[in-house]
Design a protein around this motif. Structure first.
Motif, PDB file in Angstrom:
ATOM      1  N   LEU A 102      39.802  38.885  48.463  1.00  7.76           N
ATOM      2  CA  LEU A 102      39.825  39.771  47.298  1.00  7.76           C
ATOM      3  C   LEU A 102      40.821  40.904  47.498  1.00  7.76           C
ATOM      4  O   LEU A 102      41.407  41.410  46.535  1.00  7.76           O
ATOM      5  CB  LEU A 102      38.428  40.347  47.047  1.00  7.76           C
ATOM      6  CG  LEU A 102      37.307  39.367  46.702  1.00  7.76           C
ATOM      7  CD1 LEU A 102      36.006  40.117  46.444  1.00  7.76           C
ATOM      8  CD2 LEU A 102      37.672  38.503  45.493  1.00  7.76           C
ATOM      9  N   LYS A 143      45.785  39.127  45.358  1.00 10.48           N
ATOM     10  CA  LYS A 143      46.620  39.460  44.200  1.00 10.48           C
ATOM     11  C   LYS A 143      48.095  39.497  44.579  1.00 10.48           C
ATOM     12  O   LYS A 143      48.956  38.944  43.874  1.00 10.48           O
ATOM     13  CB  LYS A 143      46.192  40.797  43.606  1.00 10.48           C
ATOM     14  CG  LYS A 143      46.863  41.147  42.273  1.00 10.48           C
ATOM     15  CD  LYS A 143      46.240  42.429  41.685  1.00 10.48           C
ATOM     16  CE  LYS A 143      46.711  42.666  40.257  1.00 10.48           C
ATOM     17  NZ  LYS A 143      48.123  43.082  40.178  1.00 10.48           N
ATOM     18  N   SER A 172      39.134  31.413  43.386  1.00 11.43           N
ATOM     19  CA  SER A 172      38.047  32.266  43.854  1.00 11.43           C
ATOM     20  C   SER A 172      38.124  32.444  45.365  1.00 11.43           C
ATOM     21  O   SER A 172      38.674  31.612  46.084  1.00 11.43           O
ATOM     22  CB  SER A 172      36.683  31.679  43.464  1.00 11.43           C
ATOM     23  OG  SER A 172      36.431  30.471  44.161  1.00 11.43           O
ATOM     24  N   PHE A 213      40.313  35.220  40.884  1.00 12.25           N
ATOM     25  CA  PHE A 213      41.554  35.634  40.230  1.00 12.25           C
ATOM     26  C   PHE A 213      41.886  34.634  39.126  1.00 12.25           C
ATOM     27  O   PHE A 213      41.760  33.424  39.310  1.00 12.25           O
ATOM     28  CB  PHE A 213      42.712  35.657  41.231  1.00 12.25           C
ATOM     29  CG  PHE A 213      42.591  36.700  42.303  1.00 12.25           C
ATOM     30  CD1 PHE A 213      42.970  38.009  42.054  1.00 12.25           C
ATOM     31  CD2 PHE A 213      42.110  36.374  43.570  1.00 12.25           C
ATOM     32  CE1 PHE A 213      42.872  38.979  43.048  1.00 12.25           C
ATOM     33  CE2 PHE A 213      42.009  37.325  44.561  1.00 12.25           C
ATOM     34  CZ  PHE A 213      42.388  38.635  44.295  1.00 12.25           C
ATOM     35  N   GLN A 261      44.681  38.701  37.302  1.00 13.09           N
ATOM     36  CA  GLN A 261      43.517  39.542  37.079  1.00 13.09           C
ATOM     37  C   GLN A 261      42.397  39.151  38.033  1.00 13.09           C
ATOM     38  O   GLN A 261      42.186  37.964  38.300  1.00 13.09           O
ATOM     39  CB  GLN A 261      43.022  39.393  35.634  1.00 13.09           C
ATOM     40  CG  GLN A 261      44.044  39.722  34.574  1.00 13.09           C
ATOM     41  CD  GLN A 261      44.396  41.206  34.533  1.00 13.09           C
ATOM     42  OE1 GLN A 261      43.541  42.047  34.831  1.00 13.09           O
ATOM     43  NE2 GLN A 261      45.630  41.515  34.178  1.00 13.09           N
ATOM     44  N   LEU A 262      41.659  40.142  38.537  1.00 12.83           N
ATOM     45  CA  LEU A 262      40.531  39.886  39.419  1.00 12.83           C
ATOM     46  C   LEU A 262      39.226  40.092  38.656  1.00 12.83           C
ATOM     47  O   LEU A 262      39.024  41.116  38.003  1.00 12.83           O
ATOM     48  CB  LEU A 262      40.563  40.825  40.629  1.00 12.83           C
ATOM     49  CG  LEU A 262      39.344  40.772  41.569  1.00 12.83           C
ATOM     50  CD1 LEU A 262      39.168  39.377  42.164  1.00 12.83           C
ATOM     51  CD2 LEU A 262      39.457  41.829  42.657  1.00 12.83           C
ATOM     52  N   HIS A 263      38.328  39.118  38.763  1.00 10.19           N
ATOM     53  CA  HIS A 263      36.999  39.182  38.165  1.00 10.19           C
ATOM     54  C   HIS A 263      35.981  39.131  39.298  1.00 10.19           C
ATOM     55  O   HIS A 263      35.991  38.197  40.102  1.00 10.19           O
ATOM     56  CB  HIS A 263      36.785  38.009  37.201  1.00 10.19           C
ATOM     57  CG  HIS A 263      37.955  37.768  36.288  1.00 10.19           C
ATOM     58  ND1 HIS A 263      38.094  38.396  35.072  1.00 10.19           N
ATOM     59  CD2 HIS A 263      39.051  36.981  36.440  1.00 10.19           C
ATOM     60  CE1 HIS A 263      39.224  37.998  34.503  1.00 10.19           C
ATOM     61  NE2 HIS A 263      39.817  37.140  35.316  1.00 10.19           N
ATOM     62  N   VAL A 264      35.108  40.133  39.385  1.00 14.45           N
ATOM     63  CA  VAL A 264      34.178  40.260  40.508  1.00 14.45           C
ATOM     64  C   VAL A 264      32.792  39.759  40.122  1.00 14.45           C
ATOM     65  O   VAL A 264      32.294  40.032  39.023  1.00 14.45           O
ATOM     66  CB  VAL A 264      34.094  41.726  40.974  1.00 14.45           C
ATOM     67  CG1 VAL A 264      33.043  41.892  42.072  1.00 14.45           C
ATOM     68  CG2 VAL A 264      35.457  42.194  41.486  1.00 14.45           C
TER      69      VAL A 264
END
Length: 284
Positions: A189, A193, A153, A269, A204-207
């Motif tokens: 952020l 990546k 994170s 991520f 994968q990015l999680h917001v």
């Protein structure tokens, strides 16, 4: 950090969880998202039994405190941190857990475990503090099982934007903006990546959507003071300046119906299928 002597200010910053708690208090108390960050982070992990889990830079154990009742009974959890003081706080905070938890003072750039031994590795808001991120990612890829997942994170460039502006208006010479700029340039952020893909595939990015609505100027002052020494020798604000800053904030709050709004940008991520070639050595 490996090969680099830690300066006294940084040592004091992480001697125990006091500064960390001041920052956590601001986010926990004034977040507009009713679903807490630690619960959201834990939601991203698989909940299968018999998983071996490593958290790097686990601090005072906040992630596990918040999710104490949700940890699968057969997880084997290892919490590490560079600070023995932080780990003492974590061990005290998590003494009631029945889960199999171990503690280890450890640098993420030199992980003292053999390769292919963890199903999950977690770095929660800590990669941007490292001196050699490339080395740490290599180590994480080494100890992660081939079908394991790494969770990292971080924050984005617009995180706490209004806080930056408030401090800049109060003191144009403050080091706060440069400290955050250093953090954001290391791992954010926006650039995370690309760095993770040097070691992992399927990144994968999680917001996490959130902001702050702050009604107590003391919470902001304590947050800012907790930043002193965060990234080295920089002092964001002295105690004498903090008194004047509180007066400044109280005036700003009065002008804005008793609240100060602060934007946040944070997320995590998830990275699977470590594709680096593992070395054959076992770390000492």
């Amino acid at each position: 950090m490996s090969g680099k002597k830690e300066n006294p200010e940084q040592a004091q910053q992480y001697a125990n969880s006091g500064n960390f708690n001041a920052r956590i208090h601001l986010h926990k108390t004034y977040s507009t998202n009713p679903y807490p960050w630690p619960l959201w982070v834990f939601d991203q992990f698989p909940k299968m039994d018999d998983l071996r889990v490593l958290e790097l830079g686990g601090g005072n154990g906040l992630l596990w405190m918040a999710n104490a009742g949700r940890i699968p009974g057969h997880w084997d959890v290892t919490i590490t941190d560079k600070s023995s003081g932080m780990l003492r706080d974590a061990e005290r905070n998590l003494a009631h857990l029945g889960t199999n938890v171990q503690w280890s003072v450890m640098d993420a750039e030199a992980i003292h475990f053999p390769e292919d031994c963890f199903d999950i590795v977690i770095a929660n808001h800590m990669l941007y503090h490292l001196g050699n991120l490339e080395r740490a990612l290599s180590e994480i890829g080494r100890v992660l099982k081939k079908d394991g997942t790494f969770y990292a994170s971080t924050i984005g460039s617009r995180n706490m934007a209004e806080m930056k502006e408030l401090i800049k208006v109060f003191n144009p010479d403050s080091q706060y903006d440069s400290i955050l700029g250093t953090i954001e340039s290391k791992f954010s952020l926006e650039n995370g990546k690309q760095q993770l893909e040097s070691v992992f595939t399927d990144v994968q990015l999680h917001v996490y959507e959130d902001s702050l609505s702050i009604t107590d100027s003391d919470a902001i002052v304590e947050y800012v003071l907790s930043m002193n020494g965060l990234e080295g020798n920089e002092q964001v604000m002295s105690l004498q300046e903090a008194q004047a800053f509180k007066v400044f904030l109280d005036r700003k709050m009065k002008e804005s119906n008793g609240k100060i709004h602060i934007s946040k940008a944070s997320g995590m991520f998830s990275c699977t299928n470590a594709r680096m070639v593992h070395s054959s050595r076992n770390p000492s």
